[in-house]
Scaffold this motif. Structure first.
Motif, PDB file in Angstrom:
ATOM      1  N   ASP A 180       0.836  -1.193  -0.172  1.00  0.00           N
ATOM      2  CA  ASP A 180       0.095   0.190  -0.395  1.00  0.00           C
ATOM      3  C   ASP A 180       1.175   1.390  -0.053  1.00  0.00           C
ATOM      4  N   VAL A 181       0.289   2.218  -0.495  1.00  0.00           N
ATOM      5  CA  VAL A 181       1.303   3.305  -0.563  1.00  0.00           C
ATOM      6  C   VAL A 181       1.278   4.317   0.869  1.00  0.00           C
ATOM      7  N   LYS A 182       2.244   4.729   1.568  1.00  0.00           N
ATOM      8  CA  LYS A 182       2.351   5.317   2.629  1.00  0.00           C
ATOM      9  C   LYS A 182       2.888   7.036   2.722  1.00  0.00           C
ATOM     10  N   ALA A 183       3.026   6.590   1.831  1.00  0.00           N
ATOM     11  CA  ALA A 183       2.826   8.172   1.451  1.00  0.00           C
ATOM     12  C   ALA A 183       3.358   8.931   0.092  1.00  0.00           C
ATOM     13  N   LEU A 184       2.500   9.993   0.001  1.00  0.00           N
ATOM     14  CA  LEU A 184       2.550  11.243  -1.625  1.00  0.00           C
ATOM     15  C   LEU A 184       3.002  12.332  -2.043  1.00  0.00           C
ATOM     16  N   ILE A 185       4.074  12.234  -2.623  1.00  0.00           N
ATOM     17  CA  ILE A 185       4.847  13.356  -2.639  1.00  0.00           C
ATOM     18  C   ILE A 185       4.719  14.673  -3.594  1.00  0.00           C
ATOM     19  N   VAL A 186       3.892  15.510  -3.308  1.00  0.00           N
ATOM     20  CA  VAL A 186       3.605  16.447  -4.417  1.00  0.00           C
ATOM     21  C   VAL A 186       4.399  16.848  -4.457  1.00  0.00           C
ATOM     22  N   ILE A 187       5.268  17.749  -5.869  1.00  0.00           N
ATOM     23  CA  ILE A 187       5.924  18.679  -6.305  1.00  0.00           C
ATOM     24  C   ILE A 187       5.461  19.847  -7.027  1.00  0.00           C
ATOM     25  N   ALA A 188       5.943  21.234  -6.735  1.00  0.00           N
ATOM     26  CA  ALA A 188       5.108  21.733  -7.538  1.00  0.00           C
ATOM     27  C   ALA A 188       6.302  22.313  -8.479  1.00  0.00           C
ATOM     28  N   LYS A 189       6.703  24.007  -8.983  1.00  0.00           N
ATOM     29  CA  LYS A 189       7.541  23.969 -10.173  1.00  0.00           C
ATOM     30  C   LYS A 189       9.315  24.154  -9.168  1.00  0.00           C
ATOM     31  N   GLU A 190      10.397  23.635 -10.588  1.00  0.00           N
ATOM     32  CA  GLU A 190      11.588  23.996 -10.444  1.00  0.00           C
ATOM     33  C   GLU A 190      12.366  24.849 -10.469  1.00  0.00           C
ATOM     34  N   GLY A 226      -4.334  13.696 -15.574  1.00  0.00           N
ATOM     35  CA  GLY A 226      -4.727  14.897 -14.597  1.00  0.00           C
ATOM     36  C   GLY A 226      -4.802  14.023 -13.635  1.00  0.00           C
ATOM     37  N   PHE A 227      -5.697  14.920 -12.098  1.00  0.00           N
ATOM     38  CA  PHE A 227      -5.909  14.242 -10.801  1.00  0.00           C
ATOM     39  C   PHE A 227      -6.712  13.464 -11.307  1.00  0.00           C
ATOM     40  N   TYR A 228      -8.045  13.564 -12.173  1.00  0.00           N
ATOM     41  CA  TYR A 228      -9.466  12.370 -12.182  1.00  0.00           C
ATOM     42  C   TYR A 228      -8.768  10.829 -12.973  1.00  0.00           C
ATOM     43  N   ASP A 229      -7.566  10.901 -13.517  1.00  0.00           N
ATOM     44  CA  ASP A 229      -7.105   9.642 -13.748  1.00  0.00           C
ATOM     45  C   ASP A 229      -6.169   8.410 -12.505  1.00  0.00           C
ATOM     46  N   LEU A 230      -5.891   9.216 -11.419  1.00  0.00           N
ATOM     47  CA  LEU A 230      -5.529   9.296 -10.293  1.00  0.00           C
ATOM     48  C   LEU A 230      -6.373   8.629  -9.223  1.00  0.00           C
ATOM     49  N   ASN A 231      -6.385   7.694  -8.593  1.00  0.00           N
ATOM     50  CA  ASN A 231      -6.958   7.073  -7.145  1.00  0.00           C
ATOM     51  C   ASN A 231      -6.161   6.605  -6.678  1.00  0.00           C
ATOM     52  N   PRO A 232      -6.625   5.970  -5.668  1.00  0.00           N
ATOM     53  CA  PRO A 232      -5.252   5.133  -4.213  1.00  0.00           C
ATOM     54  C   PRO A 232      -5.705   3.567  -5.105  1.00  0.00           C
ATOM     55  N   GLU A 233      -6.277   3.016  -5.812  1.00  0.00           N
ATOM     56  CA  GLU A 233      -6.145   1.909  -6.321  1.00  0.00           C
ATOM     57  C   GLU A 233      -5.133   1.656  -7.329  1.00  0.00           C
ATOM     58  N   VAL A 234      -4.764   2.641  -8.242  1.00  0.00           N
ATOM     59  CA  VAL A 234      -4.359   3.080  -9.251  1.00  0.00           C
ATOM     60  C   VAL A 234      -2.907   3.267  -8.438  1.00  0.00           C
ATOM     61  N   LEU A 235      -2.054   3.997  -7.698  1.00  0.00           N
ATOM     62  CA  LEU A 235      -0.830   4.263  -6.665  1.00  0.00           C
ATOM     63  C   LEU A 235      -0.926   3.189  -6.672  1.00  0.00           C
ATOM     64  N   ASP A 236      -1.721   2.406  -5.843  1.00  0.00           N
ATOM     65  CA  ASP A 236      -1.065   0.957  -5.087  1.00  0.00           C
ATOM     66  C   ASP A 236      -0.965   0.013  -6.401  1.00  0.00           C
ATOM     67  N   SER A 237      -1.248   0.034  -7.422  1.00  0.00           N
ATOM     68  CA  SER A 237      -0.418  -0.626  -8.909  1.00  0.00           C
ATOM     69  C   SER A 237       0.961  -0.440  -8.805  1.00  0.00           C
ATOM     70  N   LEU A 238       1.145   0.271  -8.418  1.00  0.00           N
ATOM     71  CA  LEU A 238       2.433   0.638  -8.645  1.00  0.00           C
ATOM     72  C   LEU A 238       3.257   0.159  -7.893  1.00  0.00           C
ATOM     73  N   CYS A 239       2.592  -0.409  -6.835  1.00  0.00           N
ATOM     74  CA  CYS A 239       3.887  -1.019  -5.113  1.00  0.00           C
ATOM     75  C   CYS A 239       3.941  -2.085  -5.808  1.00  0.00           C
TER      76      CYS A 239
END
Length: 175
Positions: A1-11, A162-175
């Motif tokens: 399961d995803v434990k953390a999400l790090i969101v970034i802004a501009k570099e 976009g964010f509409y393409d993301l949800n916890p299940e999608v992120l869990d599938s990456l782990c």
């Protein structure tokens, strides 16, 4: 399961651009951030962010902001957009020795939220951020936008529109 999400802004401006001018990298960063600050009123929250964030919170995922921008700019933007409450912690470029594409900012943010890098997912919008996230040992999701639509993100774990393409299940599938 995803434990953390790090969101970034501009570099911040990359060091290679400093060679093109007779000013220091620090001065270029401050001038760029000043210009960005002048346009804060034009910044809008991408559709689906609030719903995505709530879904993460409902699943117990910690959200953090890791940005190469300096604190004064981040503080103004978060105030203007009323976003402080959406992030457990905030890390700025001033807190690390090297900014992206070095992994320092993501490693420090993971440490702040007491998470292992391999348990974190970075949501990015720049090639340097993708490199930094991958070098930090994290999974990386890219959200496309009009400023990065020509960039190569083949080393990202997932690229979405976009964010509409993301949800916890999608992120869990990456782990």
């Amino acid at each position: 399961d995803v434990k953390a999400l790090i969101v970034i802004a501009k570099e911040a401006i990359k060091e290679k651009y400093a060679e093109l001018c007779d000013v220091s990298l620090i001065q270029l960063v401050h001038e760029t951030q000043g210009e960005y600050h002048d346009r804060i009123r034009d910044v809008v929250i991408r559709p689906g962010f609030f719903e995505f964030h709530q879904a993460l919170i409902d699943e117990g995922v910690i959200t953090a902001l890791a940005t190469s921008n300096d604190w004064w700019l981040v503080e103004d933007e978060l105030d203007d957009l009323d976003l402080h409450r959406y992030f457990e912690t905030i890390t700025t470029g001033e807190e690390v020795y090297e900014r992206k594409p070095a992994p320092d900012i993501f490693i420090l943010t993971a440490r702040k939220i007491h998470a292992e890098p391999e348990d974190c997912i970075v949501i990015e919008d720049s090639p340097a951020g993708v490199i930094a996230g991958k070098e930090a040992g994290m999974k990386v999701v890219v959200i496309r936008n009009s400023h990065n639509d020509k960039d190569d993100f083949s080393n990202a774990d997932l690229v979405v529109e976009g964010f509409y393409d993301l949800n916890p299940e999608v992120l869990d599938s990456l782990c």
